[in-house]
Motif scaffolding. Structure first.
Motif, PDB file in Angstrom:
ATOM      1  N   UNK A 158     -22.625  -4.578  29.120  1.00  0.00           N
ATOM      2  CA  UNK A 158     -22.569  -5.961  28.237  1.00  0.00           C
ATOM      3  C   UNK A 158     -22.526  -5.759  26.571  1.00  0.00           C
ATOM      4  N   UNK A 159     -23.188  -4.607  26.514  1.00  0.00           N
ATOM      5  CA  UNK A 159     -23.211  -4.414  24.716  1.00  0.00           C
ATOM      6  C   UNK A 159     -22.066  -4.283  24.141  1.00  0.00           C
ATOM      7  N   UNK A 160     -20.720  -4.256  25.103  1.00  0.00           N
ATOM      8  CA  UNK A 160     -19.668  -4.097  24.464  1.00  0.00           C
ATOM      9  C   UNK A 160     -19.128  -5.433  23.815  1.00  0.00           C
ATOM     10  N   UNK A 161     -20.075  -6.546  24.286  1.00  0.00           N
ATOM     11  CA  UNK A 161     -19.728  -7.937  23.835  1.00  0.00           C
ATOM     12  C   UNK A 161     -20.519  -8.431  22.889  1.00  0.00           C
ATOM     13  N   UNK A 162     -21.696  -7.340  22.519  1.00  0.00           N
ATOM     14  CA  UNK A 162     -22.717  -7.602  21.589  1.00  0.00           C
ATOM     15  C   UNK A 162     -24.116  -8.014  22.397  1.00  0.00           C
ATOM     16  N   UNK A 163     -24.932  -8.644  21.620  1.00  0.00           N
ATOM     17  CA  UNK A 163     -26.495  -8.991  22.387  1.00  0.00           C
ATOM     18  C   UNK A 163     -26.186 -10.122  22.868  1.00  0.00           C
ATOM     19  N   UNK A 164     -26.271 -10.142  24.380  1.00  0.00           N
ATOM     20  CA  UNK A 164     -25.989 -11.303  25.112  1.00  0.00           C
ATOM     21  C   UNK A 164     -27.543 -11.951  25.505  1.00  0.00           C
ATOM     22  N   UNK A 165     -27.482 -13.265  25.704  1.00  0.00           N
ATOM     23  CA  UNK A 165     -28.717 -13.858  25.708  1.00  0.00           C
ATOM     24  C   UNK A 165     -28.934 -13.478  27.437  1.00  0.00           C
ATOM     25  N   UNK A 166     -30.484 -13.383  27.878  1.00  0.00           N
ATOM     26  CA  UNK A 166     -30.908 -13.062  28.784  1.00  0.00           C
ATOM     27  C   UNK A 166     -30.698 -11.483  29.346  1.00  0.00           C
TER      28      UNK A 166
END
Length: 366
Positions: free
Chosen positions: A317-325
């Motif tokens: 998920x870090x590939x898309x940045x800081x994700x909520x939750x």
């Protein structure tokens, strides 16, 4: 899938108590879901920090009452281990051979997990991850190992503890808590409760293996008595409301097990007794039994790899940045909603892990 479920149903011995397998599956899945809900991997300045929503939102403590199901696992474990030992002894199977089979079911999957992380952790460091972050993740993955060690010790001691009345370890837990909360310098005694606390449900299960499962009246008595004791200890005894550890909290009900956690485990044991009948009726259906049977066949793999599955999703998920939750601080209802939405993704990743590594458990399942 229908054919597989039909074969599983047909291959199950008629005298097998399917409800016990269901209780074990529910206990494992409860721990997994609980960890996914109360463990937050927060990214701050490129460093991973492990925290819990229970720290900033203590009103979520009832979540731990639902998902902290370890007492049920030890209850069923004591019952099944004692039955297995009695059958093995009746057949003339040596104690060492019986124990080796049970230990292999526990530790071969653990060895596979350790081998993978022995490669993953150095690789993360080589790719530039900070030592503090890697250490936090490795500790998160390794933390369930204490369960295996305690369960293995109790399993090895089954011939000795199977005749021990659960009131004795319960008394030890109470005396240890009294000493560590009232005597200066006695805090180290708490680690006695790591064995004594889980001996209570384990010995109860062993007693049921010898004397037969209790009736609904005993189930209601355990549920009511254990719940009342747990509520009293939390309300007036100074014990925390959460039945799992909270980072930064001065006292934990689980690390080591406290008298409140053991009382709560007695209530869970009573609830387990009350569920036996409904579960037996439900598990007459091949689809329901198939789900339980498949979960039990991979129980240790599910338990050991669930934190790795969550870490894998957080890393991707870090590939898309800081994700909520997933990477954000658990500081409000928005995080809870976002984390809930991530649970099916974690489950899918865990399924991939089980597909890849279940072979290490299946080799010892017989």
């Amino acid at each position: 899938m229908h054919d597989l479920l039909t074969r599983l149903d047909a291959a199950t011995p008629a005298d097998r108590d399917r409800a016990l397998d269901a209780l074990r599956a529910l206990a494992v899945l409860g721990v997994v879901a609980g960890h996914w809900l109360v463990t937050a991997l927060v990214m701050e300045s490129g460093t991973v920090r492990v925290t819990s929503p229970l720290r900033s939102m203590p009103q979520l403590a009832p979540v731990s009452w639902v998902f902290q199901t370890l007492a049920v696992f030890f209850l069923v474990g004591g019952l099944v281990a004692t039955r297995g030992h009695l059958r093995a002894r009746a057949k003339g199977v040596p104690y060492g051979r019986w124990l080796a089979g049970r230990a292999a079911r526990l530790f071969r999957p653990a060895a596979a997990l350790a081998a993978v992380w022995a490669v993953v952790a150095p690789a993360m460091l080589a790719w530039g991850a900070e030592l503090e972050s890697v250490q936090a993740l490795v500790e998160l993955v390794a933390s369930p190992m204490w369960f295996l060690l305690v369960f293995a010790v109790l399993t090895a001691a089954t011939p000795l503890v199977s005749r021990l009345h659960p009131a004795w370890p319960l008394a030890v837990v109470g005396l240890v808590d009294l000493a560590r909360f009232t005597v200066d310098g006695a805090g180290g005694l708490g680690w006695v409760n790591v064995a004594a606390g889980w001996l209570v449900p384990y010995c109860m299960g062993a007693a049921w293996a010898r004397r037969g499962l209790p009736g609904r009246a005993a189930g209601w008595a355990l549920l009511a008595g254990g719940a009342a004791a747990a509520v009293a200890l939390v309300t007036w005894g100074g014990y925390p409301a959460s039945m799992v550890g909270v980072p930064g909290a001065p006292l934990s009900n689980l690390d080591p097990p406290s008298l409140a956690a053991v009382a709560f485990g007695l209530a869970q044991s009573g609830a387990a007794v009350l569920l036996l009948g409904p579960l037996r009726r439900l598990l007459r259906r091949p689809a329901a039994w198939g789900a339980v049977a498949l979960t039990n066949l991979a129980a240790m793999t599910v338990f050991l790899w669930h934190q790795t599955a969550m870490i894998a999703i957080a890393s991707v998920g870090l590939l898309a940045g800081r994700l909520p939750g997933l990477h954000t601080a658990p500081d409000g209802p928005g995080w809870v909603l976002a984390r809930t939405a991530w649970l099916p993704v974690f489950a899918a990743a865990l399924l991939v892990c089980c597909t890849a590594f279940h072979v290490h458990e299946r080799r010892t399942a017989g």
